[in-house]
Design an enzyme around this catalytic site. Structure first.
Site, PDB file in Angstrom:
ATOM      1  N   LYS A  21       0.756  -1.143  -0.010  1.00  0.00           N
ATOM      2  CA  LYS A  21      -0.068  -0.090   0.117  1.00  0.00           C
ATOM      3  C   LYS A  21       0.802   1.203   0.040  1.00  0.00           C
ATOM      4  O   LYS A  21       1.644   1.393   0.839  1.00  0.00           O
ATOM      5  CB  LYS A  21      -1.064  -0.063   1.108  1.00  0.00           C
ATOM      6  CG  LYS A  21      -1.725   1.281   1.174  1.00  0.00           C
ATOM      7  CD  LYS A  21      -2.888   1.134   2.561  1.00  0.00           C
ATOM      8  CE  LYS A  21      -3.677   2.652   2.585  1.00  0.00           C
ATOM      9  NZ  LYS A  21      -4.485   2.601   3.687  1.00  0.00           N
ATOM     10  N   LYS A  73      -2.224  -1.402  -3.907  1.00  0.00           N
ATOM     11  CA  LYS A  73      -2.939  -0.472  -3.738  1.00  0.00           C
ATOM     12  C   LYS A  73      -2.196   1.162  -3.922  1.00  0.00           C
ATOM     13  O   LYS A  73      -1.249   0.961  -3.266  1.00  0.00           O
ATOM     14  CB  LYS A  73      -3.876  -0.487  -2.555  1.00  0.00           C
ATOM     15  CG  LYS A  73      -4.730   0.885  -2.095  1.00  0.00           C
ATOM     16  CD  LYS A  73      -5.144   0.694  -0.910  1.00  0.00           C
ATOM     17  CE  LYS A  73      -5.884   1.872  -0.506  1.00  0.00           C
ATOM     18  NZ  LYS A  73      -6.645   1.976   0.814  1.00  0.00           N
TER      19      LYS A  73
HETATM   20  C1  PBG Z   1      -7.533   3.492   5.538  1.00  0.00           C
HETATM   21  C2  PBG Z   1      -7.703   3.408   4.201  1.00  0.00           C
HETATM   22  C3  PBG Z   1      -7.440   4.242   3.219  1.00  0.00           C
HETATM   23  C4  PBG Z   1      -8.020   3.736   1.942  1.00  0.00           C
HETATM   24  C5  PBG Z   1      -8.415   2.296   2.307  1.00  0.00           C
HETATM   25  N1  PBG Z   1      -8.234   2.204   3.641  1.00  0.00           N
HETATM   26  C6  PBG Z   1      -6.951   5.724   3.264  1.00  0.00           C
HETATM   27  C7  PBG Z   1      -5.650   5.884   3.717  1.00  0.00           C
HETATM   28  O1  PBG Z   1      -4.677   5.035   3.669  1.00  0.00           O
HETATM   29  O2  PBG Z   1      -5.492   6.958   3.769  1.00  0.00           O
HETATM   30  C8  PBG Z   1      -7.934   4.464   0.758  1.00  0.00           C
HETATM   31  C9  PBG Z   1      -9.063   3.842  -0.235  1.00  0.00           C
HETATM   32  C10 PBG Z   1      -9.337   4.640  -1.173  1.00  0.00           C
HETATM   33  O3  PBG Z   1      -8.790   5.867  -1.681  1.00  0.00           O
HETATM   34  O4  PBG Z   1     -10.540   4.321  -2.014  1.00  0.00           O
HETATM   35  N2  PBG Z   1      -6.049   3.128   6.128  1.00  0.00           N
END
Ligand code: PBG
Length: 321
Positions: free
Chosen positions: A193, A246
């Site tokens: 991520k 992601k």
């Molecule tokens: C929480 C989380 C996030 C997303 C999914 N889980 C936000 C982040 O890490 O700031 C992003 C999902 C999206 O942008 O569609 N940790």
């Protein structure tokens, strides 16, 4: 002159159909949704047109529709009543996500319920872990993530999806699930991520932007590819059942390389910023939404993803053939 003419295989729609290499199916899609306290609520999210924050009662209706469309699962994100330093509602037995899971599971069959396991929506500072001084503390966060995952599993979640990027959280969650008897709960780990600008619209939707600093001490540097493979390998060792990359679109090369190093299912998250860009451009008449969405989902699948988490899921079902 060569006798090879690749255009022969593109000469008609039927010809193109028989040589098509990649097909996205409804079976590949997961629809992310937001759940909030209250009743009768269905608030459209400004930064994500066509997506809503649902109260639990409305979410059950939405879940029924999603199931009837043939989409195999929902990913739940919760908006708590109160935020605090340690994100208590994330692991409360009667927290918003836990209530939503129980409601969906008792009323909707044949739909996977996947929960986001993270603290950032629930903490007052908006970070994904416990803050000590100016640092996000890894090891004291693990216990809370594990408690959240167990509470989701106890409510009936089929899959828990840790998105926090703390080290060792997959091992901590697997251990806690197993010792509490949730041997069959699947872990879909957000393994690679990235610290991405593409989460902007989500942070408005889930009200989880960090109040100070950013997430680059725990989420990955967008410049790094090899490091993603290391993260994936660690998560597999720690017991992840599904690994995720992601965001998706700016990281198709990472999806491909992850596909090549594991036989586990690979998921890709087509995130909020990717969705919002398509929605904004199509609202202006600058792109053809159906074409662009189909092309994006096909590209993510072609890169190697088996599972695509996407806010376009409900529209895509109508468009995929
Ligand atoms: C929480 C989380 C996030 C997303 C999914 N889980 C936000 C982040 O890490 O700031 C992003 C999902 C999206 O942008 O569609 N940790």
């Amino acid at each position: 002159m060569s006798h090879i003419r690749p255009r022969r295989l593109r000469s008609s729609a039927a010809m193109r159909r028989i040589v098509r290499e990649t097909r996205v199916s409804v079976d590949d899609l997961i629809y992310p949704v937001f759940v909030t306290h209250g009743s009768g609520l269905r608030e459209e999210i400004e930064s994500m047109p066509g997506c809503f924050r649902f109260s639990v009662d409305e979410l059950v209706d939405e879940a029924t529709k999603v199931r009837d469309m043939g989409i195999p699962g929902l990913l739940l994100f919760g908006l708590p009543m109160h935020k605090d330093e340690c994100g208590s509602e994330a692991y409360a037995d009667d927290g918003i996500v836990q209530n939503a899971v129980r409601a969906i599971k008792s009323r909707v069959d044949d739909l996977l319920v996947i929960t986001d396991v993270c603290l950032c929506e629930y903490t007052s500072h908006g970070h994904c872990g416990i803050v000590r001084g100016d640092k996000v503390d890894n090891d004291s966060t693990l216990e809370l993530l594990a408690k959240a995952a167990v509470s989701h599993a106890a409510a009936g979640a089929d899959i828990v999806a840790p998105s926090d990027m703390m080290d060792f959280r997959v091992a901590a969650i697997r251990d806690a699930l197993d010792t509490s008897g949730h041997l069959d709960t699947v872990i879909m780990s957000y393994s690679a991520k990235y610290a991405s600008g593409f989460y902007g619209p989500f942070r408005c939707a889930a009200d989880c932007a960090p109040q100070h600093g950013d997430r680059s001490s725990y989420q990955m540097d967008p410049a790094n590819g090899r490091e993603a493979l290391r993260e994936v390998a660690l998560d597999i060792d720690e017991g992840a059942d599904i690994v995720m990359v992601k965001p998706a679109l700016a990281y198709l090369d990472i999806i491909r390389s992850v596909r090549e190093i594991t036989d586990l299912p690979v998921a890709a998250y087509n995130v909020s910023g990717e969705y919002a860009m398509v929605k904004a451009a199509s609202a202006n008449g600058w792109i053809d939404e159906q074409r662009v969405v189909t092309e994006i989902l096909t590209a993510i699948k072609r890169a190697g993803a088996d599972i695509i988490l996407t806010y376009h899921a409900k529209d895509a079902v109508k468009w995929l053939r």
